[in-house]
Design a protein around this motif. Structure first.
Motif, PDB file in Angstrom:
ATOM      1  N   TRP A 152       0.839  -1.192   0.000  1.00 29.61           N
ATOM      2  CA  TRP A 152       0.000   0.000   0.000  1.00 29.61           C
ATOM      3  C   TRP A 152       0.881   1.253   0.000  1.00 29.61           C
ATOM      4  N   ASN A 153       0.659   2.152  -0.968  1.00 25.79           N
ATOM      5  CA  ASN A 153       1.366   3.429  -1.010  1.00 25.79           C
ATOM      6  C   ASN A 153       0.429   4.510  -0.482  1.00 25.79           C
ATOM      7  N   GLU A 154       0.751   5.024   0.690  1.00 27.24           N
ATOM      8  CA  GLU A 154      -0.095   5.995   1.385  1.00 27.24           C
ATOM      9  C   GLU A 154      -0.198   7.308   0.598  1.00 27.24           C
ATOM     10  N   THR A 155       0.929   7.682  -0.065  1.00 28.46           N
ATOM     11  CA  THR A 155       0.966   8.950  -0.800  1.00 28.46           C
ATOM     12  C   THR A 155       0.037   8.923  -2.010  1.00 28.46           C
ATOM     13  N   SER A 156       0.182   7.868  -2.800  1.00 29.24           N
ATOM     14  CA  SER A 156      -0.627   7.796  -4.019  1.00 29.24           C
ATOM     15  C   SER A 156      -1.941   7.060  -3.772  1.00 29.24           C
ATOM     16  N   THR A 157      -2.152   6.586  -2.530  1.00 30.83           N
ATOM     17  CA  THR A 157      -3.306   5.770  -2.153  1.00 30.83           C
ATOM     18  C   THR A 157      -3.618   4.706  -3.205  1.00 30.83           C
ATOM     19  N   TRP A 180      -2.356   0.445  -4.452  1.00 29.74           N
ATOM     20  CA  TRP A 180      -1.580  -0.762  -4.201  1.00 29.74           C
ATOM     21  C   TRP A 180      -0.516  -0.859  -5.294  1.00 29.74           C
ATOM     22  N   ARG A 181       0.736  -0.966  -4.863  1.00 34.49           N
ATOM     23  CA  ARG A 181       1.827  -1.123  -5.810  1.00 34.49           C
ATOM     24  C   ARG A 181       2.218  -2.597  -5.825  1.00 34.49           C
ATOM     25  N   MET A 182       2.457  -3.147  -7.027  1.00 34.81           N
ATOM     26  CA  MET A 182       2.867  -4.546  -7.128  1.00 34.81           C
ATOM     27  C   MET A 182       4.390  -4.632  -7.089  1.00 34.81           C
TER      28      MET A 182
HETATM   29  C1  LIG Z   1       4.185   6.377  -3.669  1.00 35.20           C
HETATM   30  O1  LIG Z   1       3.517   7.187  -4.574  1.00 35.20           O
HETATM   31  C2  LIG Z   1       4.147   8.439  -4.796  1.00 35.20           C
HETATM   32  C3  LIG Z   1       3.245   9.255  -5.681  1.00 35.20           C
HETATM   33  O2  LIG Z   1       2.865   8.548  -6.839  1.00 35.20           O
HETATM   34  C4  LIG Z   1       5.509   8.210  -5.393  1.00 35.20           C
HETATM   35  O3  LIG Z   1       6.156   9.433  -5.593  1.00 35.20           O
HETATM   36  C5  LIG Z   1       6.336   7.347  -4.440  1.00 35.20           C
HETATM   37  O4  LIG Z   1       7.584   7.022  -5.023  1.00 35.20           O
HETATM   38  C6  LIG Z   1       5.596   6.069  -4.124  1.00 35.20           C
HETATM   39  N1  LIG Z   1       6.314   5.354  -3.096  1.00 35.20           N
HETATM   40  C7  LIG Z   1       6.774   4.129  -3.276  1.00 35.20           C
HETATM   41  C8  LIG Z   1       7.507   3.537  -2.123  1.00 35.20           C
HETATM   42  O5  LIG Z   1       6.604   3.538  -4.308  1.00 35.20           O
END
Ligand SMILES: *[C@@H]1O[C@H](CO)[C@@H](O)[C@H](O)[C@H]1NC(C)=O
Ligand SMILES: *[C@@H]1O[C@H](CO)[C@@H](O)[C@H](O)[C@H]1NC(C)=O
Ligand SMILES: *[C@@H]1O[C@H](CO)[C@@H](O)[C@H](O)[C@H]1NC(C)=O
Ligand SMILES: *[C@@H]1O[C@H](CO)[C@@H](O)[C@H](O)[C@H]1NC(C)=O
Ligand SMILES: *[C@@H]1O[C@H](CO)[C@@H](O)[C@H](O)[C@H]1NC(C)=O
Ligand SMILES: *[C@@H]1O[C@H](CO)[C@@H](O)[C@H](O)[C@H]1NC(C)=O
Ligand SMILES: *[C@@H]1O[C@H](CO)[C@@H](O)[C@H](O)[C@H]1NC(C)=O
Length: 468
Positions: free
Chosen positions: A269-274, A276-278
């Motif tokens: 889970w990416n809190e900033t972009s809300t 789910w990153r794979m």
């Molecule tokens: C989370 O999302 C932000 C905005 O898209 C991005 O800049 C950041 O690198 C991301 N963090 C990770 C750990 O992927």
């Protein structure tokens, strides 16, 4: 003055109303129920339990989802029995198990506990686990039933994927059939413990892919990234053998999912972009399809064709493009043990069907394998530190692959090859190397001699031709 009092009174009423309804309870006790629209929320607001409709479907299901993200389901109760109207009720049966009723008040789904509960309490924990316990003895934290024992398509931190060795009870993942339908799909992700534990994805009764054995740190054939995200673990006790993981720290939210195509995804889970990153998925590429190449055939995704006989083996049908079914890689003839040695193949997913001994080291393993001419290969069973344990292969080498760069996976794999194949390898000891060099020089010098003789004879013949 009167006006002010009325105003304050109404403000208070509204406040009470808000407090009452915004702090949903995390548990359901005996005699209570939840109707469609009501939910349970875990105490730190991590997870929510309630009724939902997946995707475009109108069917209602009871499920658990992350409270903070766009609705991401982690568990579904009545996967096989949807409720058609918004009138489902979650309550307790007479014997204290959880009961899901439809409009006709007939049971759609129930939790099965081994004994009768006098004063049942169902609680949604912050781990995402829905647990059922008896509130008679308050000290007893023993769960009579828990949703973690019946996973859907998601493995959360702390959930177990594997076996209770005493009862034979197995916990495994099955994907949804589609985004609109949580009915279990044809795939399942299971822990195979017939040899060293390894993950397998099975479709019906067919093995789609295998992870290679757990090597003390990970499943050798599942790509891992250097991360501060999660720590994988294989637990082996007298009673249980299972895979689990925990997040690297409290800030990390991560899960494993088997998606509808039967692919395992590691999500963060990416809190900033809300979002789910794979992090990675598995099967990783075509080489992960079970026995994609034939026996003694190496799968290398960077090569065309991807299948090539291992060093020391030749394709019986000379056509490299043949399918694995018709192709066979057979051993090149050589003298055992004098004319053979071992070649190290780095970053390999280990093949199936090995013999294992946890107390032998790599040296002993090599010695043991050298002794027995039917031993085809060896490797460490545990790669932690300097490595330990011994695996040996006695038959055909099936389902192995080269693991590509950029990820942590694969391990050293030593295969028996004719000495002639070792010439280019620097790891040989000098004595062996000398022997080989002598042998090679003899072979090549006789070859050159023969060539010279042949040319001389041909010249003589040509001269002769001209003469006549
Ligand atoms: C989370 O999302 C932000 C905005 O898209 C991005 O800049 C950041 O690198 C991301 N963090 C990770 C750990 O992927
Ligand atoms: C459990 O029982 C105690 C005392 O009998 C009661 O105070 C408490 O509310 C009960 N807990 C739940 C969750 O029902
Ligand atoms: C609970 O259900 C599972 C599968 O649905 C079954 O294998 C198991 O025997 C049941 N346990 C009890 C105590 O009824
Ligand atoms: C409890 O009730 C449920 C539903 O009525 C039933 O399926 C289950 O077998 C019962 N369990 C026990 C232990 O009596
Ligand atoms: C399942 O995951 C794989 C890998 O991320 C992806 O290529 C595939 O499209 C996914 N399937 C579905 C149905 O989302
Ligand atoms: C494993 O290897 C050790 C040391 O060589 C030996 O004592 C033991 O008998 C072996 N165990 C098995 C099951 O072969
Ligand atoms: C070699 O290993 C095989 C398989 O373990 C065994 O059946 C055979 O007896 C062994 N041969 C020798 C000479 O030790």
């Amino acid at each position: 003055m009167k006006c002010l009092a009325v105003f304050i009174f109404f403000r208070l009423l509204i406040l009470i109303f808000i407090i009452e309804f915004s702090f949903a309870a995390d548990s359901l006790s005996s005699g209570k129920f939840i109707t469609d629209g009501e939910t349970l929320v875990s105490s730190f607001q991590s997870f929510e339990l309630g009724f939902f409709s997946p995707g475009n479907s109108k069917n209602r299901y009871l499920g658990i989802w992350y409270k903070s993200s766009p609705r991401t389901l982690v568990w579904v109760a009545n996967r096989n029995n949807p409720i058609t109207e918004k009138n489902g009720v979650l309550t307790f049966s007479n014997n204290g198990s959880l009961l899901l009723l439809n409009q006709e008040k007939s049971a759609i789904w129930s939790s099965n506990s081994s004994r009768m509960l006098e004063n049942p309490v169902a609680q949604l924990l912050d781990s995402g686990n829905l647990v059922l316990r008896d509130n008679i003895s308050r000290s007893s934290e023993e769960y009579m039933w828990q949703s973690f024992d019946y996973p859907s398509d998601t493995l959360l931190p702390g959930m177990k994927l594997g076996w209770n060795l005493k009862t034979g009870f197995e916990r495994y993942l099955t994907p949804w059939r589609s985004a609109d339908d949580p009915t279990p799909g044809e795939f399942s992700l299971r822990l195979d413990i017939s040899a060293l534990p390894e993950l397998v994805i099975i479709s019906g009764s067919r093995k789609e892919t295998r992870s290679g054995p757990w090597n003390g740190q990970q499943f050798g054939g599942i790509p891992r990234v250097k991360n501060s995200i999660f720590i994988p673990k294989l637990e082996h006790t007298e009673d249980e053998l299972y895979f689990t993981f925990r997040p690297f720290n409290d800030e990390v939210i991560t899960r494993l999912l088997v998606n509808e195509s039967g692919t395992l995804q590691r999500l963060v889970w990416n809190e900033t972009s809300t979002e789910w990153r794979m992090l990675y998925s598995w099967p990783f590429d075509t080489c992960d399809s079970y026995a994609q190449c034939g026996a003694n055939d190496n799968c290398r995704i960077s090569k065309t064709p991807i299948c090539e006989c291992l060093t020391g083996f030749i394709s019986k049908s000379q056509d490299d493009w043949d399918s694995p079914e018709t192709r066979r890689c057979v051993r090149k003839p050589s003298d055992c043990p004098s004319g053979e040695g071992f070649l190290k193949l780095p970053k390999m997913k280990l093949p199936e069907n090995y013999w294992s001994n946890k107390s032998m080291n790599l040296k002993e393993c090599e010695a043991e394998c050298t002794k027995n001419c039917s031993c085809r290969a060896y490797a460490n069973s545990d790669v932690t530190g300097e490595g330990s344990g011994c695996l040996m292969w006695f038959g055909d080498l099936v389902d192995l692959r080269e693991c590509s760069e950029g990820y942590i996976w694969g391990q050293d794999f030593f295969i028996r090859v004719p000495a002639s194949e070792l010439v280019s390898v620097k790891h040989l000891n000098t004595k062996k190397r000398l022997k080989i060099i002598v042998a090679v020089s003899i072979i090549s010098s006789t070859f050159i001699l023969g060539l010279l003789l042949c040319i001389a004879w041909k010249k003589a013949k040509n001269k002769g031709n001209r003469l006549f």
